[in-house]
Scaffold this motif. Structure first.
Motif, PDB file in Angstrom:
ATOM      1  N   ALA A   1       0.797  -1.232   0.000  1.00  0.00           N
ATOM      2  CA  ALA A   1       0.000   0.000   0.000  1.00  0.00           C
ATOM      3  C   ALA A   1       0.827   1.280   0.000  1.00  0.00           C
ATOM      4  N   SER A   2       2.107   1.226   0.315  1.00  0.00           N
ATOM      5  CA  SER A   2       2.931   2.450   0.337  1.00  0.00           C
ATOM      6  C   SER A   2       3.855   2.564  -0.865  1.00  0.00           C
ATOM      7  N   TYR A   3       3.763   1.561  -1.791  1.00  0.00           N
ATOM      8  CA  TYR A   3       4.615   1.580  -2.977  1.00  0.00           C
ATOM      9  C   TYR A   3       3.832   2.134  -4.166  1.00  0.00           C
ATOM     10  N   TYR A   4       4.568   2.491  -5.196  1.00  0.00           N
ATOM     11  CA  TYR A   4       3.970   2.993  -6.431  1.00  0.00           C
ATOM     12  C   TYR A   4       4.117   1.929  -7.522  1.00  0.00           C
ATOM     13  N   PHE A   5       3.035   1.783  -8.283  1.00  0.00           N
ATOM     14  CA  PHE A   5       2.986   0.729  -9.298  1.00  0.00           C
ATOM     15  C   PHE A   5       3.802   1.128 -10.525  1.00  0.00           C
ATOM     16  N   GLU A   6       4.642   0.166 -10.984  1.00  0.00           N
ATOM     17  CA  GLU A   6       5.441   0.397 -12.183  1.00  0.00           C
ATOM     18  C   GLU A   6       4.905  -0.414 -13.366  1.00  0.00           C
ATOM     19  N   GLU A   7       4.788  -1.747 -13.185  1.00  0.00           N
ATOM     20  CA  GLU A   7       4.427  -2.579 -14.337  1.00  0.00           C
ATOM     21  C   GLU A   7       3.964  -3.973 -13.898  1.00  0.00           C
ATOM     22  N   LEU A   8       2.969  -4.514 -14.639  1.00  0.00           N
ATOM     23  CA  LEU A   8       2.583  -5.920 -14.499  1.00  0.00           C
ATOM     24  C   LEU A   8       3.465  -6.736 -15.437  1.00  0.00           C
ATOM     25  N   LEU A   9       4.160  -7.738 -14.900  1.00  0.00           N
ATOM     26  CA  LEU A   9       5.193  -8.446 -15.658  1.00  0.00           C
ATOM     27  C   LEU A   9       4.727  -9.770 -16.265  1.00  0.00           C
ATOM     28  N   VAL A  10       3.496 -10.186 -16.003  1.00  0.00           N
ATOM     29  CA  VAL A  10       3.001 -11.477 -16.505  1.00  0.00           C
ATOM     30  C   VAL A  10       1.648 -11.290 -17.176  1.00  0.00           C
ATOM     31  N   ASP A  11       1.273 -12.268 -17.996  1.00  0.00           N
ATOM     32  CA  ASP A  11      -0.046 -12.276 -18.633  1.00  0.00           C
ATOM     33  C   ASP A  11      -0.990 -13.197 -17.867  1.00  0.00           C
ATOM     34  N   GLU A  12      -2.282 -12.981 -18.065  1.00  0.00           N
ATOM     35  CA  GLU A  12      -3.269 -13.848 -17.434  1.00  0.00           C
ATOM     36  C   GLU A  12      -3.236 -15.254 -18.048  1.00  0.00           C
ATOM     37  N   ASN A  13      -3.535 -16.246 -17.184  1.00  0.00           N
ATOM     38  CA  ASN A  13      -3.670 -17.651 -17.580  1.00  0.00           C
ATOM     39  C   ASN A  13      -2.405 -18.233 -18.204  1.00  0.00           C
ATOM     40  N   VAL A  14      -1.251 -17.701 -17.801  1.00  0.00           N
ATOM     41  CA  VAL A  14       0.042 -18.203 -18.258  1.00  0.00           C
ATOM     42  C   VAL A  14       0.814 -18.704 -17.043  1.00  0.00           C
TER      43      VAL A  14
ATOM     44  N   GLU B   1       7.035 -20.463  -9.123  1.00  0.00           N
ATOM     45  CA  GLU B   1       7.258 -19.935  -7.777  1.00  0.00           C
ATOM     46  C   GLU B   1       8.541 -19.094  -7.742  1.00  0.00           C
ATOM     47  N   GLY B   2       8.436 -17.881  -7.227  1.00  0.00           N
ATOM     48  CA  GLY B   2       9.589 -16.972  -7.147  1.00  0.00           C
ATOM     49  C   GLY B   2       9.698 -16.003  -8.303  1.00  0.00           C
ATOM     50  N   ASP B   3       8.924 -16.237  -9.376  1.00  0.00           N
ATOM     51  CA  ASP B   3       8.959 -15.292 -10.505  1.00  0.00           C
ATOM     52  C   ASP B   3       8.334 -13.960 -10.089  1.00  0.00           C
ATOM     53  N   ASN B   4       8.786 -12.874 -10.724  1.00  0.00           N
ATOM     54  CA  ASN B   4       8.260 -11.539 -10.445  1.00  0.00           C
ATOM     55  C   ASN B   4       6.925 -11.330 -11.154  1.00  0.00           C
ATOM     56  N   ILE B   5       5.938 -10.846 -10.412  1.00  0.00           N
ATOM     57  CA  ILE B   5       4.616 -10.575 -10.979  1.00  0.00           C
ATOM     58  C   ILE B   5       4.405  -9.076 -11.157  1.00  0.00           C
ATOM     59  N   ILE B   6       4.711  -8.297 -10.124  1.00  0.00           N
ATOM     60  CA  ILE B   6       4.546  -6.837 -10.134  1.00  0.00           C
ATOM     61  C   ILE B   6       5.892  -6.180  -9.870  1.00  0.00           C
ATOM     62  N   GLU B   7       6.170  -5.130 -10.630  1.00  0.00           N
ATOM     63  CA  GLU B   7       7.342  -4.301 -10.342  1.00  0.00           C
ATOM     64  C   GLU B   7       6.871  -2.960  -9.795  1.00  0.00           C
ATOM     65  N   TYR B   8       7.483  -2.538  -8.682  1.00  0.00           N
ATOM     66  CA  TYR B   8       7.195  -1.222  -8.109  1.00  0.00           C
ATOM     67  C   TYR B   8       8.235  -0.218  -8.593  1.00  0.00           C
ATOM     68  N   THR B   9       7.926   1.053  -8.463  1.00  0.00           N
ATOM     69  CA  THR B   9       8.828   2.099  -8.970  1.00  0.00           C
ATOM     70  C   THR B   9      10.141   2.160  -8.197  1.00  0.00           C
ATOM     71  N   ASN B  10      10.162   1.604  -6.978  1.00  0.00           N
ATOM     72  CA  ASN B  10      11.403   1.620  -6.189  1.00  0.00           C
ATOM     73  C   ASN B  10      12.325   0.452  -6.502  1.00  0.00           C
ATOM     74  N   GLY B  11      11.965  -0.339  -7.529  1.00  0.00           N
ATOM     75  CA  GLY B  11      12.826  -1.431  -7.950  1.00  0.00           C
ATOM     76  C   GLY B  11      12.587  -2.748  -7.226  1.00  0.00           C
ATOM     77  N   THR B  12      11.578  -2.823  -6.381  1.00  0.00           N
ATOM     78  CA  THR B  12      11.234  -4.076  -5.717  1.00  0.00           C
ATOM     79  C   THR B  12      10.093  -4.759  -6.465  1.00  0.00           C
ATOM     80  N   TYR B  13       9.801  -6.028  -6.063  1.00  0.00           N
ATOM     81  CA  TYR B  13       8.838  -6.825  -6.829  1.00  0.00           C
ATOM     82  C   TYR B  13       7.884  -7.581  -5.896  1.00  0.00           C
ATOM     83  N   LEU B  14       6.724  -7.883  -6.432  1.00  0.00           N
ATOM     84  CA  LEU B  14       5.815  -8.853  -5.819  1.00  0.00           C
ATOM     85  C   LEU B  14       6.067 -10.174  -6.518  1.00  0.00           C
TER      86      LEU B  14
END
Length: 327
Positions: free
Chosen positions: A81-94, A98-111
């Motif tokens: 909730a305190s990060y800024y959204f940068e990019e969605l790195l994956v497509d739906e239904n693909v 485990e461990g792959d990056n799904i979301i990139e935040y503007t501070n260079g960290t990932y979900l």
């Protein structure tokens, strides 16, 4: 010097024909003998009834149900909730490992993906906007899978959580093992009776995909090498079960029997009959004249796949005592 006597070609041809005819007769007799052995459990009489030789088999009372493979784990992961959204790195239904990056935040960290999964939906902010508690990505596990079965109210008390379930994948024919993980305590009512849902969980063997079709089979009860007769041989009166036993002379006798496990086609006989005895099987008009059913994991006809043999009762041969066995 003596001259060799020539063999008449006609005699040679006749001899060859005789040999060929002899071989044909031998194989035909052997084939008929084999057919008699295979078909010894059931004989159709001229009056339309069938005589069945009491034999030993393995018998199972099973429930089979088809359905769709789904994920056993479906969850929505909140974005930071305190990060800024940068990019969605994956497509739906693909597939997402485990461990792959799904979301990139503007501070260079990932979900990161917490397990092998697919992305099925999301609610994301615009690029460079701050994430809130309403933003999420919805993931479904592709490692932990499940199917939902519908069980009749007459059978629901025969199953328990932890019971083993055989699952056959429609596309490949693969068989895998699952287990009942949940049983509904509330049924769904209809005019034909109530049903209850059961959840079957199983692990992905690496070849399964969400949405594939499969068939589940639950064995309620089973018995090996027991005497059986076709379901249609059993009759009842005043709450007592009996069969019509027919001897080698065609004489009929009502015999009280004690029954056990029942499949779609056969009934276990605990007492009242002996192996090799013959019983009368009544004709049934509905459901494919006898009904095809799943017995012992294989599709069998209620008649035991026996060809017609039109005989009078007076000329009925003695049945082999060995009968047909499905061990």
């Amino acid at each position: 010097m003596s001259r060799k006597k020539k063999i008449d070609p006609m005699i040679l041809v006749i001899a060859v024909l005789i040999i060929i005819l002899f071989l044909i007769i031998v194989f035909a007799i052997k084939g008929n003998k084999d057919n008699l052995e295979v078909s010894s459990n059931s004989i159709n009489l001229e009056d339309g009834t069938t005589l069945y030789t009491v034999a030993k088999m393995n018998i199972e009372n099973t429930l089979s149900s088809s359905g769709q493979i789904a994920s056993e784990l479906d969850e929505k992961l909140k974005l930071h909730a305190s990060y800024y959204f940068e990019e969605l790195l994956v497509d739906e239904n693909v597939y997402i490992k485990e461990g792959d990056n799904i979301i990139e935040y503007t501070n260079g960290t990932y979900l990161e993906a917490p397990y092998d999964c697919v992305l099925v939906s999301s609610n994301l902010p615009n690029e460079d906007e701050q994430c809130t508690t309403s933003h999420y990505v919805e993931l479904q596990s592709i490692s932990a899978l499940m199917m939902t079965l519908s069980i009749d109210e007459t059978d629901i008390n025969k199953v328990s959580i932890g019971d083993e379930v055989k699952i056959t994948i429609t596309a490949t024919g693969e068989e895998i093992t699952g287990y009942i993980t949940k049983l509904s305590e509330v049924g769904t009512y209809s005019s034909s009776g109530s049903t209850f849902s059961a959840t079957v969980g199983f692990a992905n063997n690496g070849n399964l995909k969400i949405g594939m079709s499969a068939t589940c089979e639950i064995v309620f009860e089973s018995a090996n090498d027991v005497l059986v007769v076709p379901v249609n041989a059993i009759q009842s009166t005043n709450g007592e079960k009996y069969v019509i036993r027919v001897d080698s002379n065609g004489e009929e006798e009502n015999v009280v029997v004690e029954t056990g496990i029942e499949s779609d086609s056969y009934v276990e006989i605990k007492s009242g009959l002996s192996e090799g005895e013959s019983v009368e099987v009544k004709e049934v008009e509905e459901s494919n004249e006898r009904g095809w059913s799943n017995f012992g994991g294989k599709t069998q006809n209620g008649r035991g796949n026996m060809p017609d043999m039109n005989l009078d009762r007076g000329s009925m041969p003695m049945m082999p005592s060995g009968g047909m066995s499905n061990k």
